[in-house]
Motif scaffolding. Structure first.
Motif, PDB file in Angstrom:
ATOM      1  N   LYS A   1       0.683  -1.159  -0.351  1.00  0.00           N
ATOM      2  CA  LYS A   1       0.178   0.263   0.126  1.00  0.00           C
ATOM      3  C   LYS A   1       1.266   1.232  -0.209  1.00  0.00           C
ATOM      4  CE  LYS A   1      -3.872  -1.645   3.163  1.00  0.00           C
ATOM      5  NZ  LYS A   1      -4.911  -1.455   4.250  1.00  0.00           N
ATOM      6  N   TYR A   2       2.248   0.588   0.363  1.00  0.00           N
ATOM      7  CA  TYR A   2       2.745   2.278   0.900  1.00  0.00           C
ATOM      8  C   TYR A   2       4.013   2.750  -0.109  1.00  0.00           C
ATOM      9  CZ  TYR A   2      -0.803   3.094   4.390  1.00  0.00           C
ATOM     10  OH  TYR A   2      -1.744   3.657   5.184  1.00  0.00           O
ATOM     11  N   ALA A   3       4.837   1.681  -0.704  1.00  0.00           N
ATOM     12  CA  ALA A   3       5.752   1.095  -1.970  1.00  0.00           C
ATOM     13  C   ALA A   3       6.472   1.946  -2.137  1.00  0.00           C
ATOM     14  CB  ALA A   3       5.289  -0.343  -2.217  1.00  0.00           C
ATOM     15  N   ASP A   4       5.376   3.249  -2.906  1.00  0.00           N
ATOM     16  CA  ASP A   4       5.515   4.721  -3.208  1.00  0.00           C
ATOM     17  C   ASP A   4       5.998   5.954  -2.661  1.00  0.00           C
ATOM     18  OD1 ASP A   4       3.092   4.274  -3.350  1.00  0.00           O
ATOM     19  OD2 ASP A   4       2.701   5.377  -5.359  1.00  0.00           O
ATOM     20  N   TYR A   5       5.450   5.311  -1.166  1.00  0.00           N
ATOM     21  CA  TYR A   5       5.363   6.257   0.344  1.00  0.00           C
ATOM     22  C   TYR A   5       6.596   7.552   0.340  1.00  0.00           C
ATOM     23  CZ  TYR A   5       4.934   9.002   4.072  1.00  0.00           C
ATOM     24  OH  TYR A   5       4.525  10.355   5.226  1.00  0.00           O
ATOM     25  N   ALA A   6       7.874   6.807  -0.160  1.00  0.00           N
ATOM     26  CA  ALA A   6       9.142   7.401  -0.089  1.00  0.00           C
ATOM     27  C   ALA A   6       9.868   8.507  -1.052  1.00  0.00           C
ATOM     28  CB  ALA A   6      10.462   6.493   0.029  1.00  0.00           C
ATOM     29  N   ASP A   7       8.654   7.912  -2.646  1.00  0.00           N
ATOM     30  CA  ASP A   7       9.398   8.935  -3.739  1.00  0.00           C
ATOM     31  C   ASP A   7       7.954   9.898  -3.978  1.00  0.00           C
ATOM     32  OD1 ASP A   7      10.847   7.228  -4.163  1.00  0.00           O
ATOM     33  OD2 ASP A   7      10.037   5.810  -5.899  1.00  0.00           O
ATOM     34  N   LEU A   8       6.952   9.664  -3.136  1.00  0.00           N
ATOM     35  CA  LEU A   8       6.064  10.498  -3.019  1.00  0.00           C
ATOM     36  C   LEU A   8       6.263  11.815  -2.277  1.00  0.00           C
ATOM     37  CD1 LEU A   8       2.717   8.718  -3.629  1.00  0.00           C
ATOM     38  CD2 LEU A   8       3.701  10.380  -5.428  1.00  0.00           C
ATOM     39  N   LYS A   9       6.830  11.037  -1.005  1.00  0.00           N
ATOM     40  CA  LYS A   9       6.932  12.446  -0.584  1.00  0.00           C
ATOM     41  C   LYS A   9       8.368  12.828  -0.316  1.00  0.00           C
ATOM     42  CE  LYS A   9       8.773  13.064   4.690  1.00  0.00           C
ATOM     43  NZ  LYS A   9       9.427  11.717   5.781  1.00  0.00           N
ATOM     44  N   ALA A  10       9.351  12.416  -1.156  1.00  0.00           N
ATOM     45  CA  ALA A  10      10.765  13.320  -1.725  1.00  0.00           C
ATOM     46  C   ALA A  10       9.342  14.437  -2.805  1.00  0.00           C
ATOM     47  CB  ALA A  10      11.475  12.385  -2.115  1.00  0.00           C
ATOM     48  N   LYS A  11       8.779  13.880  -3.935  1.00  0.00           N
ATOM     49  CA  LYS A  11       8.379  14.810  -5.076  1.00  0.00           C
ATOM     50  C   LYS A  11       7.841  15.937  -4.011  1.00  0.00           C
ATOM     51  CE  LYS A  11       8.468  11.452  -9.032  1.00  0.00           C
ATOM     52  NZ  LYS A  11       7.512  10.628  -9.097  1.00  0.00           N
ATOM     53  N   ALA A  12       7.125  15.571  -3.246  1.00  0.00           N
ATOM     54  CA  ALA A  12       6.354  17.030  -2.577  1.00  0.00           C
ATOM     55  C   ALA A  12       7.047  17.912  -1.884  1.00  0.00           C
ATOM     56  CB  ALA A  12       5.449  16.335  -1.268  1.00  0.00           C
ATOM     57  N   THR A  13       8.325  17.049  -1.102  1.00  0.00           N
ATOM     58  CA  THR A  13       9.284  18.058  -0.471  1.00  0.00           C
ATOM     59  C   THR A  13       9.982  19.227  -1.311  1.00  0.00           C
ATOM     60  OG1 THR A  13       9.587  16.273   1.077  1.00  0.00           O
ATOM     61  CG2 THR A  13      11.479  17.878   0.951  1.00  0.00           C
ATOM     62  N   LYS A  14      10.639  18.279  -2.825  1.00  0.00           N
ATOM     63  CA  LYS A  14      11.453  19.476  -3.746  1.00  0.00           C
ATOM     64  C   LYS A  14       9.348  20.554  -4.227  1.00  0.00           C
ATOM     65  CE  LYS A  14      13.827  18.947  -7.901  1.00  0.00           C
ATOM     66  NZ  LYS A  14      14.123  17.435  -8.711  1.00  0.00           N
ATOM     67  N   TRP A  15       8.683  19.923  -4.252  1.00  0.00           N
ATOM     68  CA  TRP A  15       7.734  20.903  -4.568  1.00  0.00           C
ATOM     69  C   TRP A  15       7.685  22.134  -4.359  1.00  0.00           C
ATOM     70  CZ3 TRP A  15       5.315  21.795  -8.979  1.00  0.00           C
ATOM     71  CH2 TRP A  15       4.187  22.621  -9.112  1.00  0.00           C
ATOM     72  N   ASP A  16       7.262  20.847  -3.230  1.00  0.00           N
ATOM     73  CA  ASP A  16       7.098  23.110  -1.357  1.00  0.00           C
ATOM     74  C   ASP A  16       8.528  23.911  -1.871  1.00  0.00           C
ATOM     75  OD1 ASP A  16       4.550  21.637  -1.109  1.00  0.00           O
ATOM     76  OD2 ASP A  16       5.896  20.828   0.744  1.00  0.00           O
ATOM     77  N   GLU A  17       9.701  22.934  -2.142  1.00  0.00           N
ATOM     78  CA  GLU A  17      10.860  24.474  -1.860  1.00  0.00           C
ATOM     79  C   GLU A  17      11.276  24.990  -2.944  1.00  0.00           C
ATOM     80  OE1 GLU A  17      14.019  21.190  -1.795  1.00  0.00           O
ATOM     81  OE2 GLU A  17      13.555  20.907   0.761  1.00  0.00           O
ATOM     82  N   ILE A  18      10.676  24.284  -3.759  1.00  0.00           N
ATOM     83  CA  ILE A  18      10.461  25.555  -5.208  1.00  0.00           C
ATOM     84  C   ILE A  18       9.651  26.154  -5.615  1.00  0.00           C
ATOM     85  CG2 ILE A  18      10.119  25.189  -7.453  1.00  0.00           C
ATOM     86  CD1 ILE A  18      11.080  22.177  -7.550  1.00  0.00           C
ATOM     87  N   GLU A  19       7.923  25.544  -5.167  1.00  0.00           N
ATOM     88  CA  GLU A  19       7.016  27.052  -4.565  1.00  0.00           C
ATOM     89  C   GLU A  19       7.389  28.361  -3.624  1.00  0.00           C
ATOM     90  OE1 GLU A  19       3.425  26.002  -3.031  1.00  0.00           O
ATOM     91  OE2 GLU A  19       3.011  25.582  -4.697  1.00  0.00           O
ATOM     92  N   GLN A  20       8.215  27.603  -2.302  1.00  0.00           N
ATOM     93  CA  GLN A  20       8.678  28.676  -1.583  1.00  0.00           C
ATOM     94  C   GLN A  20       9.557  29.222  -2.066  1.00  0.00           C
ATOM     95  OE1 GLN A  20       7.110  28.929   1.187  1.00  0.00           O
ATOM     96  NE2 GLN A  20       8.095  30.659   1.947  1.00  0.00           N
ATOM     97  N   ALA A  21      10.080  28.817  -2.779  1.00  0.00           N
ATOM     98  CA  ALA A  21      11.566  29.774  -3.591  1.00  0.00           C
ATOM     99  C   ALA A  21      10.900  30.216  -4.217  1.00  0.00           C
ATOM    100  CB  ALA A  21      12.651  28.717  -3.830  1.00  0.00           C
ATOM    101  N   ASN A  22      10.554  30.223  -5.213  1.00  0.00           N
ATOM    102  CA  ASN A  22       9.681  31.038  -6.797  1.00  0.00           C
ATOM    103  C   ASN A  22       8.535  32.353  -5.577  1.00  0.00           C
ATOM    104  OD1 ASN A  22      10.427  29.426  -8.530  1.00  0.00           O
ATOM    105  ND2 ASN A  22       9.008  27.768  -8.868  1.00  0.00           N
ATOM    106  N   LYS A  23       7.538  31.760  -4.272  1.00  0.00           N
ATOM    107  CA  LYS A  23       7.460  32.704  -4.057  1.00  0.00           C
ATOM    108  C   LYS A  23       7.556  33.582  -3.109  1.00  0.00           C
ATOM    109  CE  LYS A  23       3.662  32.923  -0.252  1.00  0.00           C
ATOM    110  NZ  LYS A  23       2.868  32.312   0.779  1.00  0.00           N
TER     111      LYS A  23
END
Length: 170
Positions: free
Chosen positions: A51-73
Motif C-alpha cells: 500500500k505504501y511502496a511509493d510513499y518515499a518517492d511521493l514524499k521526496a517529490k512533495a518536499t521538492k515541490w514545496d521547496e520550489i514553490e517557496q523559492a518562487n514565491k
C-alpha cells in the motif's frame, strides 16, 4: 501484528459461533505451527507494505515541490516588494520636483518649497499663492548675488599670495 494475535485468539471461538449461525463460512483452519503463523504475518505485512511502496518517492517529490514553490514565491514576493519601493521613491521624487518647480514659478525661495502642500500642480499653486500672501507679497528669487559678502580692499601687492589671502581674512 496485534491484529493477527487477536485473530488467533478469536478463531477458536468461531467454530462454536458457526454452528449457531449457518451463514458464516466454516472453512477456518487453525494455525498449528509457528511457520504457518509466520507466513500469515508475512503475507499481511507484505500487503501493508505494498500500500505504501511509493510513499518515499511521493514524499521526496512533495518536499521538492514545496521547496520550489517557496523559492518562487519568495522571489516573486521580493520582486513585488522591490517594485513597490521603487514606485514609492519615484512618486516621492516627482512630488518633490513638482514642489520646487511651482515654488520657482511663483517666485518663492527654495526653502519655502517645503511648505507647499498638495499632490497635484493645481493644489501646490494654490498653496504657493497663499504662502506668498502670508509672506507679505515679497517674492524672492533663487539667484544668489555672487558679489555678496565681498569687501573691496585695496590689494597690498606684497607679492606673497599666502600672506595676502591671510591679510584679507583678517
Amino acid at each position: 501484528m496485534s491484529d493477527t494475535t487477536q485473530q488467533v485468539q478469536a478463531e477458536p471461538q468461531e467454530p462454536a459461533q458457526a454452528t449457531s449461525t449457518p451463514t458464516q463460512e466454516t472453512t477456518f483452519e487453525p494455525i498449528t505451527s509457528q511457520e504457518q503463523l509466520d507466513r500469515l504475518i508475512q503475507s499481511r505485512l507484505s500487503r501493508e507494505k505494498a500500500k505504501y511502496a511509493d510513499y518515499a518517492d511521493l514524499k521526496a517529490k512533495a518536499t521538492k515541490w514545496d521547496e520550489i514553490e517557496q523559492a518562487n514565491k519568495t522571489e516573486l514576493q521580493k520582486a513585488q516588494d522591490a517594485l513597490k519601493v521603487e514606485r514609492e521613491a519615484r512618486t516621492s521624487a516627482e512630488v518633490s520636483l513638482l514642489r520646487y518647480q511651482v515654488a520657482a514659478e511663483q517666485g518663492l525661495d527654495a526653502k519655502a518649497a517645503a511648505f507647499l502642500q498638495g499632490s497635484t500642480r493645481e493644489e501646490m499653486e494654490a498653496s504657493a499663492s497663499q504662502l506668498s500672501e502670508l509672506m507679505g507679497g515679497s517674492r524672492q528669487t533663487n539667484t544668489p548675488n555672487p558679489l555678496a559678502g565681498r569687501e573691496e580692499k585695496p590689494e597690498s601687492g606684497s607679492g606673497d599670495w599666502l600672506r595676502d589671502s591671510f591679510n584679507r581674512r583678517n
